[in-house]
Design a protein around this motif. Sequence first.
Motif, PDB file in Angstrom:
ATOM      1  N   LEU A  94     -31.479 -14.797 -22.178  1.00 55.24           N
ATOM      2  CA  LEU A  94     -31.444 -13.392 -22.548  1.00 55.24           C
ATOM      3  C   LEU A  94     -31.174 -12.589 -21.284  1.00 55.24           C
ATOM      4  CD1 LEU A  94     -32.003 -11.106 -24.659  1.00 55.24           C
ATOM      5  CD2 LEU A  94     -34.384 -11.169 -23.857  1.00 55.24           C
ATOM      6  N   PHE A  95     -30.090 -11.831 -21.279  1.00 54.88           N
ATOM      7  CA  PHE A  95     -29.707 -10.992 -20.147  1.00 54.88           C
ATOM      8  C   PHE A  95     -29.985  -9.547 -20.545  1.00 54.88           C
ATOM      9  CE2 PHE A  95     -27.244 -14.841 -20.109  1.00 54.88           C
ATOM     10  CZ  PHE A  95     -27.273 -15.237 -18.778  1.00 54.88           C
ATOM     11  N   VAL A  96     -30.959  -8.916 -19.885  1.00 58.47           N
ATOM     12  CA  VAL A  96     -31.385  -7.572 -20.262  1.00 58.47           C
ATOM     13  C   VAL A  96     -30.813  -6.554 -19.283  1.00 58.47           C
ATOM     14  CG1 VAL A  96     -33.345  -6.045 -20.706  1.00 58.47           C
ATOM     15  CG2 VAL A  96     -33.526  -8.482 -21.247  1.00 58.47           C
ATOM     16  N   SER A  97     -30.151  -5.538 -19.825  1.00 53.67           N
ATOM     17  CA  SER A  97     -29.656  -4.434 -18.996  1.00 53.67           C
ATOM     18  C   SER A  97     -30.829  -3.729 -18.328  1.00 53.67           C
ATOM     19  CB  SER A  97     -28.913  -3.419 -19.860  1.00 53.67           C
ATOM     20  OG  SER A  97     -27.725  -3.951 -20.367  1.00 53.67           O
ATOM     21  N   GLY A  98     -30.542  -3.043 -17.232  1.00 59.73           N
ATOM     22  CA  GLY A  98     -31.577  -2.310 -16.528  1.00 59.73           C
ATOM     23  C   GLY A  98     -32.301  -1.334 -17.434  1.00 59.73           C
ATOM     24  N   GLN A  99     -33.626  -1.375 -17.379  1.00 58.19           N
ATOM     25  CA  GLN A  99     -34.463  -0.497 -18.192  1.00 58.19           C
ATOM     26  C   GLN A  99     -35.154   0.526 -17.296  1.00 58.19           C
ATOM     27  OE1 GLN A  99     -34.543  -0.713 -21.742  1.00 58.19           O
ATOM     28  NE2 GLN A  99     -32.765  -1.874 -21.022  1.00 58.19           N
ATOM     29  N   VAL A 100     -35.109   1.759 -17.739  1.00 62.19           N
ATOM     30  CA  VAL A 100     -35.742   2.859 -17.009  1.00 62.19           C
ATOM     31  C   VAL A 100     -36.829   3.459 -17.877  1.00 62.19           C
ATOM     32  CG1 VAL A 100     -33.710   3.383 -15.604  1.00 62.19           C
ATOM     33  CG2 VAL A 100     -33.972   4.460 -17.852  1.00 62.19           C
ATOM     34  N   GLY A 101     -37.604   4.346 -17.283  1.00 60.68           N
ATOM     35  CA  GLY A 101     -38.670   5.031 -18.006  1.00 60.68           C
ATOM     36  C   GLY A 101     -38.138   6.224 -18.760  1.00 60.68           C
ATOM     37  N   SER A 102     -37.270   5.948 -19.741  1.00 59.75           N
ATOM     38  CA  SER A 102     -36.675   7.029 -20.526  1.00 59.75           C
ATOM     39  C   SER A 102     -37.456   7.247 -21.809  1.00 59.75           C
ATOM     40  CB  SER A 102     -35.212   6.722 -20.837  1.00 59.75           C
ATOM     41  OG  SER A 102     -35.094   5.541 -21.590  1.00 59.75           O
ATOM     42  N   ARG A 103     -37.612   8.510 -22.115  1.00 55.97           N
ATOM     43  CA  ARG A 103     -38.207   8.893 -23.395  1.00 55.97           C
ATOM     44  C   ARG A 103     -37.193   8.627 -24.502  1.00 55.97           C
ATOM     45  NH1 ARG A 103     -40.187  14.703 -21.081  1.00 55.97           N
ATOM     46  NH2 ARG A 103     -42.019  13.948 -19.958  1.00 55.97           N
ATOM     47  N   ALA A 142     -46.124   6.682 -14.738  1.00 59.80           N
ATOM     48  CA  ALA A 142     -45.826   6.741 -16.171  1.00 59.80           C
ATOM     49  C   ALA A 142     -44.395   6.282 -16.434  1.00 59.80           C
ATOM     50  CB  ALA A 142     -46.053   8.153 -16.697  1.00 59.80           C
ATOM     51  N   GLN A 143     -43.475   6.615 -15.517  1.00 55.89           N
ATOM     52  CA  GLN A 143     -42.084   6.193 -15.662  1.00 55.89           C
ATOM     53  C   GLN A 143     -41.965   4.668 -15.565  1.00 55.89           C
ATOM     54  OE1 GLN A 143     -38.156   6.715 -13.082  1.00 55.89           O
ATOM     55  NE2 GLN A 143     -38.987   8.707 -13.712  1.00 55.89           N
ATOM     56  N   VAL A 144     -42.696   4.062 -14.640  1.00 53.90           N
ATOM     57  CA  VAL A 144     -42.671   2.600 -14.501  1.00 53.90           C
ATOM     58  C   VAL A 144     -43.265   1.949 -15.747  1.00 53.90           C
ATOM     59  CG1 VAL A 144     -43.503   0.633 -13.145  1.00 53.90           C
ATOM     60  CG2 VAL A 144     -42.704   2.705 -11.981  1.00 53.90           C
ATOM     61  N   ARG A 145     -44.384   2.479 -16.243  1.00 55.35           N
ATOM     62  CA  ARG A 145     -44.994   1.924 -17.462  1.00 55.35           C
ATOM     63  C   ARG A 145     -44.028   2.025 -18.641  1.00 55.35           C
ATOM     64  NH1 ARG A 145     -49.646   4.183 -15.014  1.00 55.35           N
ATOM     65  NH2 ARG A 145     -51.092   2.497 -14.501  1.00 55.35           N
ATOM     66  N   LEU A 146     -43.329   3.147 -18.753  1.00 60.24           N
ATOM     67  CA  LEU A 146     -42.386   3.326 -19.848  1.00 60.24           C
ATOM     68  C   LEU A 146     -41.190   2.384 -19.693  1.00 60.24           C
ATOM     69  CD1 LEU A 146     -41.774   4.765 -22.456  1.00 60.24           C
ATOM     70  CD2 LEU A 146     -40.893   6.704 -21.124  1.00 60.24           C
ATOM     71  N   ALA A 147     -40.744   2.142 -18.468  1.00 58.56           N
ATOM     72  CA  ALA A 147     -39.668   1.173 -18.243  1.00 58.56           C
ATOM     73  C   ALA A 147     -40.100  -0.214 -18.717  1.00 58.56           C
ATOM     74  CB  ALA A 147     -39.268   1.138 -16.761  1.00 58.56           C
ATOM     75  N   PHE A 148     -41.337  -0.600 -18.400  1.00 56.23           N
ATOM     76  CA  PHE A 148     -41.839  -1.895 -18.870  1.00 56.23           C
ATOM     77  C   PHE A 148     -42.000  -1.901 -20.380  1.00 56.23           C
ATOM     78  CE2 PHE A 148     -42.689  -3.062 -14.500  1.00 56.23           C
ATOM     79  CZ  PHE A 148     -42.565  -4.443 -14.529  1.00 56.23           C
ATOM     80  N   ALA A 149     -42.421  -0.792 -20.977  1.00 55.01           N
ATOM     81  CA  ALA A 149     -42.529  -0.719 -22.439  1.00 55.01           C
ATOM     82  C   ALA A 149     -41.151  -0.884 -23.069  1.00 55.01           C
ATOM     83  CB  ALA A 149     -43.161   0.609 -22.861  1.00 55.01           C
ATOM     84  N   ASN A 150     -40.135  -0.236 -22.487  1.00 60.79           N
ATOM     85  CA  ASN A 150     -38.766  -0.383 -22.998  1.00 60.79           C
ATOM     86  C   ASN A 150     -38.272  -1.818 -22.826  1.00 60.79           C
ATOM     87  OD1 ASN A 150     -38.710   2.321 -23.748  1.00 60.79           O
ATOM     88  ND2 ASN A 150     -37.772   2.976 -21.829  1.00 60.79           N
TER      89      ASN A 150
END
Length: 133
Positions: free
Chosen positions: A31-40, A51-59
Amino acid sequence: MSNRQVVFPAGRQALYEKNRYSPAIVSNGFLFVSGQVGSRADGSPEPELAAQVRLAFANLNAILLAAGASFSDVVDVTVFMIDPARQFEQIWGVAQEYWGGAPYPTLTGIGVTWLYGFQFEIKVIARMPDAAG
Protein backbone atom coordinates in the motif's frame (compact mmCIF):
# COMPACT_ATOMS: atom_id res chain seq x y z
CA MET A 1 -3.45 -4.35 -17.63
CA SER A 2 -2.87 -2.27 -14.50
CA ASN A 3 -2.21 -4.00 -11.20
CA ARG A 4 -3.26 -0.96 -9.13
CA GLN A 5 -6.26 -0.46 -6.89
CA VAL A 6 -7.08 3.03 -5.61
CA VAL A 7 -8.04 3.34 -1.93
CA PHE A 8 -10.31 6.20 -0.81
CA PRO A 9 -10.98 6.95 2.84
CA ALA A 10 -14.61 7.69 3.68
CA GLY A 11 -15.68 11.28 3.10
CA ARG A 12 -12.46 12.49 1.44
CA GLN A 13 -13.08 11.73 -2.25
CA ALA A 14 -13.87 15.35 -3.21
CA LEU A 15 -10.57 16.61 -1.80
CA TYR A 16 -8.59 14.06 -3.80
CA GLU A 17 -10.61 14.59 -6.99
CA LYS A 18 -10.12 18.35 -6.68
CA ASN A 19 -6.34 17.94 -6.40
CA ARG A 20 -6.20 15.08 -8.97
CA TYR A 21 -4.26 12.37 -7.18
CA SER A 22 -4.97 9.06 -5.48
CA PRO A 23 -4.89 8.96 -1.68
CA ALA A 24 -3.39 5.46 -1.82
CA ILE A 25 -2.66 2.68 -4.27
CA VAL A 26 -2.49 -1.05 -3.53
CA SER A 27 -0.07 -2.79 -5.87
CA ASN A 28 1.75 -6.11 -5.64
CA GLY A 29 1.00 -6.62 -1.94
CA PHE A 30 1.99 -3.10 -0.86
CA LEU A 31 0.00 0.00 0.00
CA PHE A 32 1.54 3.30 -1.14
CA VAL A 33 -0.06 6.21 0.72
CA SER A 34 0.17 9.78 -0.55
CA GLY A 35 1.39 12.39 1.89
CA GLN A 36 -1.19 13.12 4.58
CA VAL A 37 -1.51 16.48 6.26
CA GLY A 38 -3.62 17.77 9.13
CA SER A 39 -6.42 18.97 6.88
CA ARG A 40 -9.95 19.48 8.03
CA ALA A 41 -12.84 18.10 5.97
CA ASP A 42 -12.86 21.26 3.82
CA GLY A 43 -9.13 20.90 3.12
CA SER A 44 -7.99 23.78 5.34
CA PRO A 45 -5.07 23.30 7.77
CA GLU A 46 -5.61 22.66 11.45
CA PRO A 47 -3.84 25.76 12.85
CA GLU A 48 -2.17 24.38 16.02
CA LEU A 49 0.87 22.15 15.34
CA ALA A 50 0.14 19.22 17.71
CA ALA A 51 -3.50 19.12 16.59
CA GLN A 52 -2.34 19.26 12.95
CA VAL A 53 -0.02 16.27 13.48
CA ARG A 54 -2.79 14.30 15.22
CA LEU A 55 -5.16 15.07 12.36
CA ALA A 56 -2.53 13.99 9.80
CA PHE A 57 -2.25 10.66 11.62
CA ALA A 58 -6.06 10.39 11.79
CA ASN A 59 -6.21 10.97 8.02
CA LEU A 60 -3.43 8.40 7.50
CA ASN A 61 -5.18 5.87 9.74
CA ALA A 62 -8.45 6.36 7.80
CA ILE A 63 -6.64 5.38 4.60
CA LEU A 64 -4.93 2.41 6.24
CA LEU A 65 -8.30 1.23 7.59
CA ALA A 66 -10.01 1.68 4.21
CA ALA A 67 -7.31 -0.56 2.69
CA GLY A 68 -7.66 -3.21 5.40
CA ALA A 69 -4.34 -2.36 7.03
CA SER A 70 -3.11 -0.62 10.19
CA PHE A 71 -0.05 1.30 11.30
CA SER A 72 1.54 -1.98 12.41
CA ASP A 73 1.70 -2.94 8.71
CA VAL A 74 3.72 0.18 7.83
CA VAL A 75 7.29 -0.60 6.76
CA ASP A 76 8.51 2.82 5.59
CA VAL A 77 7.68 6.37 6.73
CA THR A 78 8.68 9.73 5.30
CA VAL A 79 7.84 12.89 7.25
CA PHE A 80 8.15 16.45 6.03
CA MET A 81 8.43 19.40 8.44
CA ILE A 82 8.53 23.13 7.74
CA ASP A 83 10.85 24.00 10.65
CA PRO A 84 12.39 20.76 12.00
CA ALA A 85 14.93 22.48 14.25
CA ARG A 86 12.13 24.20 16.14
CA GLN A 87 9.27 21.70 15.72
CA PHE A 88 10.82 18.22 15.76
CA GLU A 89 10.44 17.49 19.50
CA GLN A 90 6.78 18.51 19.55
CA ILE A 91 6.01 16.60 16.35
CA TRP A 92 7.89 13.51 17.49
CA GLY A 93 6.12 13.53 20.86
CA VAL A 94 2.75 13.40 19.10
CA ALA A 95 3.92 10.86 16.50
CA GLN A 96 4.91 8.43 19.26
CA GLU A 97 1.23 8.26 20.31
CA TYR A 98 0.56 6.46 17.01
CA TRP A 99 3.84 4.70 16.34
CA GLY A 100 3.28 1.41 18.18
CA GLY A 101 5.95 -1.02 19.30
CA ALA A 102 9.00 -2.62 17.76
CA PRO A 103 9.91 -3.54 15.16
CA TYR A 104 9.58 0.06 14.01
CA PRO A 105 9.25 1.09 10.38
CA THR A 106 12.11 2.80 8.60
CA LEU A 107 11.98 6.61 8.80
CA THR A 108 13.19 9.51 6.71
CA GLY A 109 12.65 13.05 8.00
CA ILE A 110 12.93 15.96 5.60
CA GLY A 111 12.92 19.68 6.30
CA VAL A 112 11.09 21.67 3.63
CA THR A 113 10.16 25.29 3.05
CA TRP A 114 6.57 24.82 1.89
CA LEU A 115 3.76 22.31 2.43
CA TYR A 116 0.77 24.09 0.89
CA GLY A 117 0.00 25.93 4.14
CA PHE A 118 0.70 22.97 6.43
CA GLN A 119 3.55 22.40 8.89
CA PHE A 120 3.74 18.58 8.77
CA GLU A 121 3.14 15.82 6.24
CA ILE A 122 3.52 12.03 6.51
CA LYS A 123 3.60 9.43 3.74
CA VAL A 124 4.00 5.70 4.20
CA ILE A 125 4.40 2.37 2.48
CA ALA A 126 2.70 -0.61 4.14
CA ARG A 127 2.77 -4.31 3.41
CA MET A 128 -0.80 -5.52 3.03
CA PRO A 129 -1.71 -7.99 5.81
CA ASP A 130 -2.87 -10.65 3.33
CA ALA A 131 0.25 -10.37 1.15
CA ALA A 132 2.38 -13.51 0.98
CA GLY A 133 5.85 -13.31 2.49
